[in-house]
Design an enzyme around this catalytic site. Structure first.
Site, mmCIF file in Angstrom:
data_model
loop_
_atom_site.group_PDB
_atom_site.id
_atom_site.type_symbol
_atom_site.label_atom_id
_atom_site.label_comp_id
_atom_site.label_asym_id
_atom_site.label_seq_id
_atom_site.Cartn_x
_atom_site.Cartn_y
_atom_site.Cartn_z
ATOM 1 C CG HIS A 1 -31.078 -25.203 -55.396
ATOM 2 N ND1 HIS A 1 -32.206 -25.527 -54.694
ATOM 3 C CD2 HIS A 1 -31.450 -25.176 -56.697
ATOM 4 C CE1 HIS A 1 -33.219 -25.705 -55.530
ATOM 5 N NE2 HIS A 1 -32.775 -25.501 -56.758
ATOM 6 N N PRO B 1 -34.520 -37.826 -43.271
ATOM 7 C CG PRO B 1 -36.472 -37.856 -44.541
ATOM 8 C CD PRO B 1 -35.861 -38.432 -43.317
HETATM 9 C C1 LIG Z 1 -39.298 -43.944 -49.084
HETATM 10 C C2 LIG Z 1 -37.952 -43.278 -48.970
HETATM 11 C C3 LIG Z 1 -37.828 -41.909 -49.191
HETATM 12 C C4 LIG Z 1 -36.580 -41.289 -49.072
HETATM 13 N N1 LIG Z 1 -36.500 -39.945 -49.256
HETATM 14 C C5 LIG Z 1 -35.300 -39.335 -49.096
HETATM 15 C C6 LIG Z 1 -35.174 -37.945 -49.248
HETATM 16 O O1 LIG Z 1 -36.145 -37.241 -49.525
HETATM 17 N N2 LIG Z 1 -33.946 -37.386 -49.070
HETATM 18 C C7 LIG Z 1 -32.840 -38.155 -48.757
HETATM 19 O O2 LIG Z 1 -31.719 -37.622 -48.630
HETATM 20 N N3 LIG Z 1 -32.931 -39.476 -48.637
HETATM 21 C C8 LIG Z 1 -34.122 -40.074 -48.786
HETATM 22 N N4 LIG Z 1 -34.209 -41.400 -48.646
HETATM 23 C C9 LIG Z 1 -32.963 -42.140 -48.408
HETATM 24 C C10 LIG Z 1 -32.219 -42.455 -49.704
HETATM 25 O O3 LIG Z 1 -33.130 -42.717 -50.726
HETATM 26 C C11 LIG Z 1 -31.305 -43.646 -49.446
HETATM 27 O O4 LIG Z 1 -30.358 -43.241 -48.484
HETATM 28 C C12 LIG Z 1 -30.609 -44.204 -50.694
HETATM 29 O O5 LIG Z 1 -31.540 -44.850 -51.518
HETATM 30 C C13 LIG Z 1 -29.492 -45.172 -50.297
HETATM 31 O O6 LIG Z 1 -29.025 -45.845 -51.428
HETATM 32 P P1 LIG Z 1 -28.607 -47.368 -51.357
HETATM 33 O O7 LIG Z 1 -28.101 -47.706 -52.713
HETATM 34 O O8 LIG Z 1 -27.751 -47.582 -50.189
HETATM 35 O O9 LIG Z 1 -29.940 -48.174 -51.040
HETATM 36 P P2 LIG Z 1 -31.254 -48.374 -51.895
HETATM 37 O O10 LIG Z 1 -31.493 -47.207 -52.772
HETATM 38 O O11 LIG Z 1 -32.313 -48.767 -50.931
HETATM 39 O O12 LIG Z 1 -30.913 -49.587 -52.846
HETATM 40 C C14 LIG Z 1 -30.878 -50.915 -52.390
HETATM 41 C C15 LIG Z 1 -31.266 -51.834 -53.538
HETATM 42 O O13 LIG Z 1 -31.146 -53.189 -53.118
HETATM 43 C C16 LIG Z 1 -32.264 -53.912 -53.596
HETATM 44 N N5 LIG Z 1 -32.405 -55.089 -52.733
HETATM 45 C C17 LIG Z 1 -32.916 -55.159 -51.484
HETATM 46 N N6 LIG Z 1 -32.863 -56.404 -51.021
HETATM 47 C C18 LIG Z 1 -32.283 -57.150 -52.000
HETATM 48 C C19 LIG Z 1 -31.963 -58.535 -52.116
HETATM 49 N N7 LIG Z 1 -32.210 -59.388 -51.116
HETATM 50 N N8 LIG Z 1 -31.394 -58.961 -53.231
HETATM 51 C C20 LIG Z 1 -31.115 -58.093 -54.265
HETATM 52 N N9 LIG Z 1 -31.421 -56.786 -54.226
HETATM 53 C C21 LIG Z 1 -31.999 -56.323 -53.085
HETATM 54 C C22 LIG Z 1 -33.391 -52.920 -53.512
HETATM 55 O O14 LIG Z 1 -34.467 -53.271 -54.366
HETATM 56 C C23 LIG Z 1 -32.707 -51.639 -53.961
HETATM 57 O O15 LIG Z 1 -32.768 -51.461 -55.356
HETATM 58 C C24 LIG Z 1 -35.435 -42.052 -48.751
HETATM 59 C C25 LIG Z 1 -35.572 -43.419 -48.545
HETATM 60 C C26 LIG Z 1 -36.804 -44.039 -48.634
HETATM 61 C C27 LIG Z 1 -36.903 -45.518 -48.365
#
Ligand SMILES: Cc1cc2nc3c(=O)[nH]c(=O)nc-3n(C[C@H](O)[C@H](O)[C@H](O)COP(=O)(O)OP(=O)(O)OC[C@H]3O[C@@H](n4cnc5c(N)ncnc54)[C@H](O)[C@@H]3O)c2cc1C
Length: 393
Positions: free
Chosen positions: A74, A295
């Site tokens: 985009h 978000p």
């Molecule tokens: C419902 C929702 C909707 C969202 N929508 C948007 C959006 O529209 N636009 C946007 O920019 N951002 C959005 N976000 C934010 C974005 O998705 C996150 O910033 C992104 O997922 C961050 O990635 P991460 O790898 O840091 O964390 P996560 O993707 O949360 O990954 C963390 C992982 O750790 C695992 N985990 C947790 N605890 C443990 C444990 N004790 N032991 C082992 N594994 C564990 C979890 O299962 C998960 O797979 C949204 C977030 C949520 C929650």
């Protein structure tokens, strides 16, 4: 059972998986442990906008083939208010940069495949995860896998376990400081089997509240409505959601929103959160485990990518040259970008949402800000360069 690796990574979201992939490319071993199943993490619908720098990193590191084929590039977004749309030309305003719409779950699928194809270890469905000896040079992760108790010995632990994970709370009291802001609204989001009725994202400011039009593919539309923070999703039939979306998004010049079967519906709270520092001893927090943004600025997944880019370089310098300076500076390096994204996300949120109890003065200020952003090149450049993302390096 005991396993030994160089970096123990907790969480198979975008942060943990990309870190493992980047380390592998440098010849550094890691083990990723994840409490959910592979199927669950590959189908968790969340973010969908990738900054230019995140796309470049994924492509350069060899996991961008499907992203380049299926991602939707985009070159602009639209701000819609007062019954009219106003396009912000991201590419023209930023000297050629763009965003790519590609679901977070697709990024996760690509990374899991790349790790497993390369013989990497991603252990799903683990339980009772805990971290130990963080202040030593040999920290450990303990968990249960099936009937087995496992101890993972490593040189460093990456806490990539999201906002509700165990890593941040495992840091001793008094080490971390939290900075937080809650918002008096949430987003009700739907995924619908409907061809997008517009090629670019639309951010709508309306007297009934904010609405966002976006998409995931040429046949799937993703839409959001500002709702109360304690909104009961049971009160939102599909018909009611569509009616409200039509009201908030449609313009005076006849633009119509396409409808289709609703595939998914959910409510997401809105919060800004940063922990400082993002490290303690040999534990390094990355992504949502260290910070959350509302978000509206599409920054969550992009910040996770930026953190692990910094962390992979610091770990590479540590393992290859025994340099500790980049690891020591990890938090400081990341926080500069984190706070920029925090500000941008807060600013977009404040400009586009209706705040309960706000009066006509507040609404006039918001309209003035919106008029300024679409009317002044300087203001539009500022929005555009933050939206496409500042360079990763
Ligand atoms: C419902 C929702 C909707 C969202 N929508 C948007 C959006 O529209 N636009 C946007 O920019 N951002 C959005 N976000 C934010 C974005 O998705 C996150 O910033 C992104 O997922 C961050 O990635 P991460 O790898 O840091 O964390 P996560 O993707 O949360 O990954 C963390 C992982 O750790 C695992 N985990 C947790 N605890 C443990 C444990 N004790 N032991 C082992 N594994 C564990 C979890 O299962 C998960 O797979 C949204 C977030 C949520 C929650």
């Amino acid at each position: 059972m005991q396993i030994r690796t160089q970096v123990g990574i907790i969480g198979a979201g975008p942060a943990g998986l990309l870190l493992s992939h980047l380390l592998h490319r440098e010849g550094i071993e890691s083990v990723v442990i994840e409490s959910r199943s592979r199927d669950y993490v590959e189908h968790r619908v969340r973010a969908g906008v990738l900054e230019q720098g995140a796309v470049d990193l994924l492509v350069q590191s060899g996991v961008g083939e499907r992203l380049q084929r299926e991602g939707l590039v985009h070159h602009g977004i639209e701000l819609r208010f007062g019954g009219h749309g106003h396009r912000i030309d991201l590419t023209e305003l930023t000297g050629g940069r763009a965003i790519t719409v590609y679901g977070q779950q697709e990024v996760v699928k690509d990374l899991i495949r790349a790790r497993l194809d390369a013989g990497g270890q991603v252990l799903f469905d683990v339980a009772d995860v805990s971290v130990h000896a963080l202040e030593s040079t040999q920290p450990r992760i303990r968990f249960r896998r099936g009937d087995e108790d496992v101890e993972l010995q490593c040189d460093a632990i990456a806490g990539c376990d999201g906002f509700h994970g165990i890593c941040r709370p495992s840091v001793p009291p008094g080490v971390l400081t939290a900075f937080e802001r809650a918002y008096p609204f949430a987003w009700l989001g739907i995924l619908a089997e409907a061809a997008p009725s517009h090629e670019e994202l639309i951010y709508a400011y309306h007297e009934r509240g904010f609405a966002l039009f976006s998409m995931r593919s040429p046949s799937i539309t993703r839409l959001y409505l500002q709702v109360a923070p304690d909104e009961d999703i049971g009160q939102w039939s599909d018909d009611r959601v569509w009616e409200e979306l039509h009201t908030r998004l449609e313009t005076d010049d006849g633009w119509k929103l396409n409808e289709g079967p609703v595939l998914e519906k959910g409510i997401t709270g809105m919060r800004s959160y940063v922990t400082e520092p993002m490290q303690h001893g040999r534990l390094f927090l990355a992504g949502d485990s260290a910070h959350i943004v509302p978000p509206t600025g599409a920054k969550g997944m992009n910040l996770a990518v930026a953190d692990v880019h910094v962390l992979s370089r610091a770990l590479t310098a540590f393992f290859k040259s025994r340099r500790e300076d980049l690891l020591a500076a990890y938090s400081q390096t990341c926080l500069k970008r984190v706070w920029r994204a925090e500000h941008f996300s807060w600013w977009m949120t404040s400009m586009l949402h209706r705040f309960p109890g706000d009066d006509a003065f507040g609404h006039r200020l918001q309209r003035s800000q919106l008029d300024y952003v679409v009317g002044s090149r300087a203001a539009a450049v500022s929005l555009a360069e933050n939206y496409v993302g500042l360079p990763l390096d």
